[in-house]
Design an enzyme around this catalytic site. Structure first.
Site, PDB file in Angstrom:
ATOM      1  CB  ILE A 107      -7.248   1.165   0.742  1.00 21.19           C
ATOM      2  CG1 ILE A 107      -7.135  -0.201   1.089  1.00 21.19           C
ATOM      3  CG2 ILE A 107      -5.846   1.747   1.023  1.00 21.19           C
ATOM      4  CD1 ILE A 107      -6.229  -0.804   2.524  1.00 21.19           C
ATOM      5  CB  ILE A 110      -9.983   3.308   6.154  1.00 23.13           C
ATOM      6  CG1 ILE A 110     -11.114   2.626   6.552  1.00 23.13           C
ATOM      7  CG2 ILE A 110      -9.064   3.588   7.452  1.00 23.13           C
ATOM      8  CD1 ILE A 110     -10.514   1.337   7.278  1.00 23.13           C
ATOM      9  CD  GLU A 111      -4.126   4.773   5.145  1.00 25.52           C
ATOM     10  OE1 GLU A 111      -4.059   5.490   5.719  1.00 25.52           O
ATOM     11  OE2 GLU A 111      -3.643   3.506   5.236  1.00 25.52           O
ATOM     12  CB  THR A 112      -7.738  10.277   2.074  1.00 26.05           C
ATOM     13  OG1 THR A 112      -7.782   9.169   1.149  1.00 26.05           O
ATOM     14  CG2 THR A 112      -5.628  10.063   2.807  1.00 26.05           C
ATOM     15  CE1 TYR A 298      -5.447   1.550   7.362  1.00 28.35           C
ATOM     16  CE2 TYR A 298      -4.883  -0.242   6.421  1.00 28.35           C
ATOM     17  CZ  TYR A 298      -5.242   1.177   6.544  1.00 28.35           C
ATOM     18  OH  TYR A 298      -4.878   1.353   5.534  1.00 28.35           O
TER      19      TYR A 298
END
Length: 331
Positions: A107, A110-112, A298
């Protein structure tokens, strides 16, 4: 011409006045003092760039073009490094929340990109723009605008300095303001919930989010489906919720390598490859991932990246011994 352009530019950046009745209703619904909402709206600016960006989301791409954006050699390699640097914290998060380390790392990756790309947009401007000038989802973003006002007050943050995604998400795990308020935790006990600069808090908060959304330890999220001649068109559903049971798919001729109980809630997925669709059967944990982001693309990217990171991490000689009661936590 210069004067005309200047007026146009001001109109785009300063934004239109928000309907006072709408602000008043929002204040009542979200339990925010109206004066504080008015003050926040007065500081915010309408950003055309935000409206342009949300009109072309990555999730509109087919799976074979979406997956390479996130499941990459660099994200896998850097995910292993992130896990190694924070192995003790991730192990504690697993024990505390019963959420696999690989999922938490995926997570954040992928997010940052493990905290390196947390967004350049003013969170205040993003939520103002989408909450009051984007009719398609204005109710959701207006609520988040109000939640931002509450969050900034609670955390003693200056509203105009917060940076995040074009959609108003913040920190290493890209939490929306309401999620930050409800799921962020002070995982290192220093008295602050810092998801911007503190990876310990970020790890604990992502784990808490999935625990609160009822992640099931040791249960698979999704499995490849053997379709054969099954009439899949009638079995595909647009919503992320699991509104089917395995008995329905099995009766249509769909097969899985792992047997399921007939009443197991499931969802049939079709992901577009370059040469046609591939099919998967999603289960409860896949649905939980979609609570973070509703897109099945996602959720599948998170799942596959987590698997790749876990496999690569297990090959590292410095990997700490697996704790026996955590073996079932593999994805």
């Amino acid at each position: 011409m210069r004067g005309w352009w200047g007026l146009c530019f001001f109109a785009l950046t300063a934004g239109a006045a928000v309907d006072p009745a709408r602000l008043s209703l929002l204040a009542e619904q979200q339990a925010v003092p109206l004066a504080e909402l008015q003050a926040a709206a007065a500081q915010a600016q309408l950003r055309q760039e935000i409206l342009d960006t949300i009109a072309r989301p990555w999730e509109a791409k087919p799976w074979h073009r979406y997956r390479p954006l996130f499941v990459t050699a660099d994200r896998i390699k850097d995910g292993v490094s992130f896990w190694q640097r924070h192995a003790d914290t991730l192990a504690r998060a697993e024990q505390t929340y019963r959420v696999p380390a690989a999922l938490i790392v995926s997570i954040i990756g992928i997010e940052t990109f493990y905290g390196r790309q947390m967004g350049r947009h003013s969170v205040l401007d993003s939520l103002y723009t989408l909450g009051f000038h984007y009719p398609a989802r204005s109710e959701f973003f207006a609520k988040e605008f109000a939640q931002l006002v509450l969050l900034a007050k609670e955390e003693k943050w200056p509203l105009t300095r917060l940076k995040g995604s074009y959609a108003g998400a913040m920190g290493m795990g890209q939490f929306m303001p309401s999620s930050y308020r409800h799921y962020a935790v002070d995982f290192d006990g220093d008295g602050k919930r810092d998801l911007f600069a503190n990876p310990v808090d970020a790890i604990g908060s992502v784990a808490n989010y999935f625990a609160e959304h009822r992640w099931r330890w040791g249960e698979s999220a999704v499995e490849p489906a053997l379709i054969g001649l099954a009439p899949v068109g009638t079995l595909l559903r647009p919503e992320p919720e699991l509104k089917q049971q395995w008995a329905e798919l099995a009766a249509a001729g769909i097969e899985l390598a792992t047997p399921l109980a007939p009443d197991t809630p499931v969802k049939l997925l079709a992901l577009e490859q370059a040469d046609g669709p591939e099919y998967w059967v999603a289960r409860h944990n896949f649905y939980v991932i979609t609570r973070y982001n509703r897109s099945p693309l996602y959720a599948m990217a998170v799942h596959q990246l987590s698997q790749a990171i876990q496999e690569a991490y297990a090959l590292q000689p410095q990997t700490p011994p697996t704790q026996p009661d955590l073996v079932a936590g593999r994805l």
